[in-house]
Design a protein around this motif. Sequence first.
Motif, short mmCIF file in Angstrom:
data_model
loop_
_atom_site.label_atom_id
_atom_site.label_comp_id
_atom_site.label_asym_id
_atom_site.label_seq_id
_atom_site.Cartn_x
_atom_site.Cartn_y
_atom_site.Cartn_z
N THR A 27 0.84 -1.21 0.00
CA THR A 27 0.00 0.00 0.00
C THR A 27 0.87 1.25 0.00
O THR A 27 0.58 2.23 -0.69
CB THR A 27 -0.94 0.00 1.24
N LEU A 28 1.94 1.23 0.78
CA LEU A 28 2.84 2.40 0.82
C LEU A 28 3.46 2.65 -0.55
O LEU A 28 3.64 3.80 -0.97
CB LEU A 28 3.95 2.16 1.85
N ILE A 29 3.80 1.55 -1.24
CA ILE A 29 4.40 1.70 -2.59
C ILE A 29 3.35 2.24 -3.57
O ILE A 29 3.60 3.21 -4.29
CB ILE A 29 4.96 0.34 -3.09
N LYS A 30 2.16 1.60 -3.53
CA LYS A 30 1.14 1.95 -4.52
C LYS A 30 0.49 3.31 -4.28
O LYS A 30 0.30 4.10 -5.20
CB LYS A 30 0.03 0.89 -4.48
N LYS A 31 0.14 3.57 -3.00
CA LYS A 31 -0.62 4.80 -2.72
C LYS A 31 0.25 6.00 -2.40
O LYS A 31 -0.12 7.14 -2.67
CB LYS A 31 -1.59 4.55 -1.55
N LYS A 32 1.40 5.73 -1.74
CA LYS A 32 2.24 6.88 -1.34
C LYS A 32 3.48 7.02 -2.22
O LYS A 32 4.37 7.83 -1.93
CB LYS A 32 2.67 6.74 0.14
#
Length: 570
Positions: free
Chosen positions: A91-96
């Motif tokens: 999620t950190l890679i994809k969203k942030k």
Amino acid sequence: MISGILASPGLAFGRALLLQTETILIKKKKITPINIECEIEKLSQAKIKSIQQLKNIQKQSKKIFSKKESDIFEGHIMILEDIELEKEIITLIKKKYRTAEFAIEYSISKQVEKIKKIKNIYMQNRAIDVRDIGNRWLRNLLNLKTINLKNITEQVILIAHDLTPSQTAQMNFKYIQGFITNLGGETAHTSIMARSLEIPAIVGTGNITEKVINGDFIILDSINNKILINPDKKTINSFKIQKQKYLNKKKKLKKFISLPAITIDKRKIEISANVSNMQDILNAKKYGAESIGLYRTEFLFMERTELPSEKEQFHEYKKAAVMMKNRPVIIRTMDIGGDKEIPYMNFQKEENPFLGWRAIRVSLDRKDILGTQLRAILQASHFGKLRILFPMVISIEEIQELKEEISQAKYILNKKKIPFDQNIKIGIMIETPASAIIANHLIQEVDFFSIGTNDLTQYTLAVDRRNDLISHLYNPMSPSILKLIYKVINASHQAGKWTGMCGEFAGNEKATILLLGMGLNEFSMNASFIPKIKKIIRKTTFKKAQELSNMVLKQTTTKNIMTLISNFIL
Ligand code: PEP
Ligand code: MG
């Protein structure tokens, strides 16, 4: 001179090898949406590589360690395979738009901080494990070289800020003579491993890495808790002689492991071990313990985040019963309080915790916890020979209340038709002057006594057992303590019952003949002391030992007692 926490006993010397703590630099840069898939692929490849490495380490460690130690790596693999953790990182890679390394570092650090907030030793050690796993994952992702302790090819004393279980498992013990760390505690996995491999180790020194540089000559004495840096030639030579003597003595003592502790005139003594977990029971058997004289169950309550259930406790106690194959296992009910806190139980701050809410005082206030523990012990008693021991008893009223709880637990199990030892033996620890003074009355209520000299000494002499400033006053060889011990043993014998000792005094070789002469029936100690104590008992007669104890009990000073003991010739 530096000291720390004794993790594993022994003597070692050699040149220092300082293990530098690596810092993995993580740049805070962001990625563009096109790179998302590439980062996720890197993440997943590094994970696969880490799992493979851990499987190899586990395979290798199975050859040298017991199942328990090798299972640590199974736990590491499980953390890596944790779907929730991976989801958070992705999620950190994809969203942030974070890099894979940043996302790993962020999520792992968050987990470590969360675990660290639970202030207990077990969870502090688990935080080290999670950090270790995170670093492995990052190193594989960034293609950084892993420090390989397998490749050491000269005899060294390893000096480190901290050592992870995976680093310890990979050490080449042909060359690593011992290790010293800044951090760590007695129950850390690294310390457990060192003990099972019998590699001398001192942990928790605070700042050893600041005092030592590579190549310094180190003396590591983890019997007397001493670390010497660059000592003079004379000291090195005398230490080498001391080490040889220690090794010869240890070798010679091995033959006593399988022999019974029986005096020349045929008085048989029970030699038992003090344990806190299954690894200790394995060690107890390895060193020839005939039984378990003290199972400190509080560690079962401390090394976790919530109370252990009846079923969990039952499994632990049953394992102990089965492992000892019908030999007695004395299970002491939770002895919490004093210096042992359970973080999730909200202990109030007390002015004098050792004189406060401790041991059975807690159990009698929290009968829900006591009842659960008693039912678990009773159920496990069906699978071996268990006994129940209550700590810190000071009065008949307390014993009556505790026995009431045992009756209640038995009633519940009988109603559910669960089998258990209906005649399970019940004992109390004698560790306060109050209980020693009225031992002749207390014995009417129980089957046996176990003398806890660690506390009996601190409470009788009013000397805090952990306070450095007054440690010279803390001595169980004081006439007052010895008279109390004798009084307790006698009281039990007059009632046709027996007394054991599970305080450290039972493993003190200077006290063995004296305690034997006083009529002590069972000596329970740290397992590694067993061969030595068996040897002393086998080389004496009960009659001679009685002569010594009669003389000692007439003395009025510790000095005279010590002189009598050292001059005593068998
Ligand atoms: C003792 O007090 O001697 C004893 C064995 O109990 P603990 O060390 O666990 O307080
Ligand atoms: Mg005690």
